[in-house]
Design a protein around this motif. Structure first.
Motif, PDB file in Angstrom:
ATOM      1  N   ILE A  41       0.865  -1.188   0.000  1.00 26.91           N
ATOM      2  CA  ILE A  41       0.000   0.000   0.000  1.00 26.91           C
ATOM      3  C   ILE A  41       0.893   1.226   0.000  1.00 26.91           C
ATOM      4  O   ILE A  41       1.632   1.461   0.951  1.00 26.91           O
ATOM      5  CB  ILE A  41      -0.903   0.020   1.253  1.00 26.91           C
ATOM      6  N   PRO A  42       0.862   2.034  -1.059  1.00 30.96           N
ATOM      7  CA  PRO A  42       1.726   3.209  -1.092  1.00 30.96           C
ATOM      8  C   PRO A  42       1.064   4.418  -0.451  1.00 30.96           C
ATOM      9  O   PRO A  42      -0.148   4.597  -0.532  1.00 30.96           O
ATOM     10  CB  PRO A  42       1.954   3.430  -2.578  1.00 30.96           C
ATOM     11  N   ILE A  44       1.577   8.527  -0.589  1.00 29.68           N
ATOM     12  CA  ILE A  44       2.321   9.563  -1.293  1.00 29.68           C
ATOM     13  C   ILE A  44       1.945  10.924  -0.736  1.00 29.68           C
ATOM     14  O   ILE A  44       1.099  11.032   0.137  1.00 29.68           O
ATOM     15  CB  ILE A  44       2.056   9.508  -2.809  1.00 29.68           C
ATOM     16  N   GLY A  45       2.564  11.953  -1.228  1.00 25.79           N
ATOM     17  CA  GLY A  45       2.265  13.312  -0.814  1.00 25.79           C
ATOM     18  C   GLY A  45       3.416  13.979  -0.105  1.00 25.79           C
ATOM     19  O   GLY A  45       3.336  15.152   0.233  1.00 25.79           O
ATOM     20  N   HIS A  48       4.870  16.877  -2.308  1.00 22.08           N
ATOM     21  CA  HIS A  48       3.951  17.864  -2.864  1.00 22.08           C
ATOM     22  C   HIS A  48       4.393  19.251  -2.446  1.00 22.08           C
ATOM     23  O   HIS A  48       4.653  19.498  -1.271  1.00 22.08           O
ATOM     24  CB  HIS A  48       2.539  17.579  -2.334  1.00 22.08           C
ATOM     25  N   GLU A  52       0.150  24.937  -6.695  1.00 17.57           N
ATOM     26  CA  GLU A  52      -1.106  25.535  -7.126  1.00 17.57           C
ATOM     27  C   GLU A  52      -1.647  26.502  -6.088  1.00 17.57           C
ATOM     28  O   GLU A  52      -2.193  27.554  -6.417  1.00 17.57           O
ATOM     29  CB  GLU A  52      -2.126  24.426  -7.395  1.00 17.57           C
ATOM     30  N   LYS A  53      -1.524  26.169  -4.835  1.00 19.40           N
ATOM     31  CA  LYS A  53      -2.067  27.042  -3.795  1.00 19.40           C
ATOM     32  C   LYS A  53      -1.251  28.322  -3.701  1.00 19.40           C
ATOM     33  O   LYS A  53      -1.788  29.395  -3.506  1.00 19.40           O
ATOM     34  CB  LYS A  53      -2.058  26.303  -2.453  1.00 19.40           C
ATOM     35  N   GLU A  56      -2.033  30.935  -6.331  1.00 21.57           N
ATOM     36  CA  GLU A  56      -3.280  31.699  -6.274  1.00 21.57           C
ATOM     37  C   GLU A  56      -3.035  33.170  -6.019  1.00 21.57           C
ATOM     38  O   GLU A  56      -3.849  34.011  -6.352  1.00 21.57           O
ATOM     39  CB  GLU A  56      -4.177  31.143  -5.166  1.00 21.57           C
ATOM     40  N   ASN A  57      -1.913  33.491  -5.371  1.00 20.09           N
ATOM     41  CA  ASN A  57      -1.651  34.885  -5.021  1.00 20.09           C
ATOM     42  C   ASN A  57      -0.420  35.435  -5.715  1.00 20.09           C
ATOM     43  O   ASN A  57       0.236  36.318  -5.194  1.00 20.09           O
ATOM     44  CB  ASN A  57      -1.451  35.005  -3.506  1.00 20.09           C
ATOM     45  N   ARG A  58      -0.110  34.898  -6.840  1.00 25.70           N
ATOM     46  CA  ARG A  58       1.093  35.347  -7.532  1.00 25.70           C
ATOM     47  C   ARG A  58       0.759  35.747  -8.951  1.00 25.70           C
ATOM     48  O   ARG A  58      -0.267  35.383  -9.490  1.00 25.70           O
ATOM     49  CB  ARG A  58       2.147  34.223  -7.582  1.00 25.70           C
ATOM     50  N   GLN A  62       5.603  34.773 -11.773  1.00 23.67           N
ATOM     51  CA  GLN A  62       6.176  34.224 -10.553  1.00 23.67           C
ATOM     52  C   GLN A  62       5.873  32.748 -10.384  1.00 23.67           C
ATOM     53  O   GLN A  62       6.417  32.108  -9.496  1.00 23.67           O
ATOM     54  CB  GLN A  62       5.626  34.982  -9.338  1.00 23.67           C
TER      55      GLN A  62
END
Lengths: 65, 185
Positions: A41-42, A44-45, A48, A52-53, A56-58, A62
């Protein structure tokens, strides 16, 4: 060669996020029967980077990868 | 089958469920209501779009959206399918029984947007720990560790600290080397 006189012993072994044999940061939960892997069972994360988050403010300049 | 023909077939088959549709180059872009999304995906898979490039989510402030990017190995065209989903209780039928590759994509969409996929075989978070609270990629997600970006171009720059007496003065630009004097004395 047949395997006789052995008992099956299932064991869960955690191949943790950092391990010399795994490619990068990957956690594997292995269900072992002796040396044989019955299930894997892998998880992942770990790598990361929340691109993307943050984007949102760039501006566009950038966040171009 | 040209993209225009495909769009016509979809509109005829699904009627009012296709709210928007256009053809841009080789790509068919359409928006389908969530009640008919599984049927539309099944129809597209049978029409030759057997490759799901990506299944992602989007958060428009009024609603969430599930976006399917399909492509075909038989016709040189692509399909961009958007399905708007209600924001307060986002549920959509899973497409893992249409495209196997959607398994992890739907888990990621659930993990980061909170869209539940009805019928998913392994419905759990994929990137974040299981005990994480919240759905980060939503626009109303807050966390004290998220530092908002500040643009120092419009604010006043902080004043430079005054040099303490006795400190060496700021280095002046180096003087140009003096031209060589006449040789010999």
């Amino acid at each position: 060669m047949e395997r006789t006189g052995e008992t099956m012993e299932e064991m869960y072994v955690n191949m943790g996020p950092q391990h010399p044999s795994t490619h990068g940061v990957l956690r594997l939960l292995l269900k072992l029967d002796g040396e044989y892997i019955k299930d894997c069972i892998p998880f992942i994360g770990y790598l990361h980077r929340c691109h993307e988050k943050i984007g949102e403010n760039r501006n566009y300049t950038q966040v171009i990868p | 089958m040209t993209p225009e023909e495909l769009l016509e077939q979809l509109k005829q088959k699904f009627g009012g469920a296709v709210t928007e549709g256009e053809v841009k180059g080789a790509e068919v872009r359409l928006t389908v209501k969530p009640e008919a999304s599984w049927e539309a995906c099944r129809f597209l898979r049978d029409a030759g779009f057997e490759y799901l490039n990506c299944l992602s989510g989007a958060d428009w402030m009024t609603h969430l959206e599930v976006v399917y990017d399909l492509s075909s190995l038989q016709h040189p065209s692509k399909v961009h399918l958007r399905v708007p989903v209600d924001r307060t209780d986002p549920v959509i039928r899973t497409v893992t029984n249409i495209w196997q590759g959607a398994n992890w994509h739907e888990r990621e969409c659930y993990d980061l947007f909170g869209v539940r996929f009805d019928g998913h075989p392994d419905h759990r978070r994929i990137l974040l720990p299981e005990d994480w609270v919240g759905f980060p990629l939503r626009k109303d997600y807050t966390d004290e560790r998220l530092v908002p970006y500040t643009d120092y171009g419009t604010e006043e720059k902080p004043p430079k600290p005054e040099a303490a007496p006795g400190a060496p003065k700021a280095a002046s630009p180096p003087k140009a080397p003096a031209p060589p004097g006449p040789t010999g004395s």
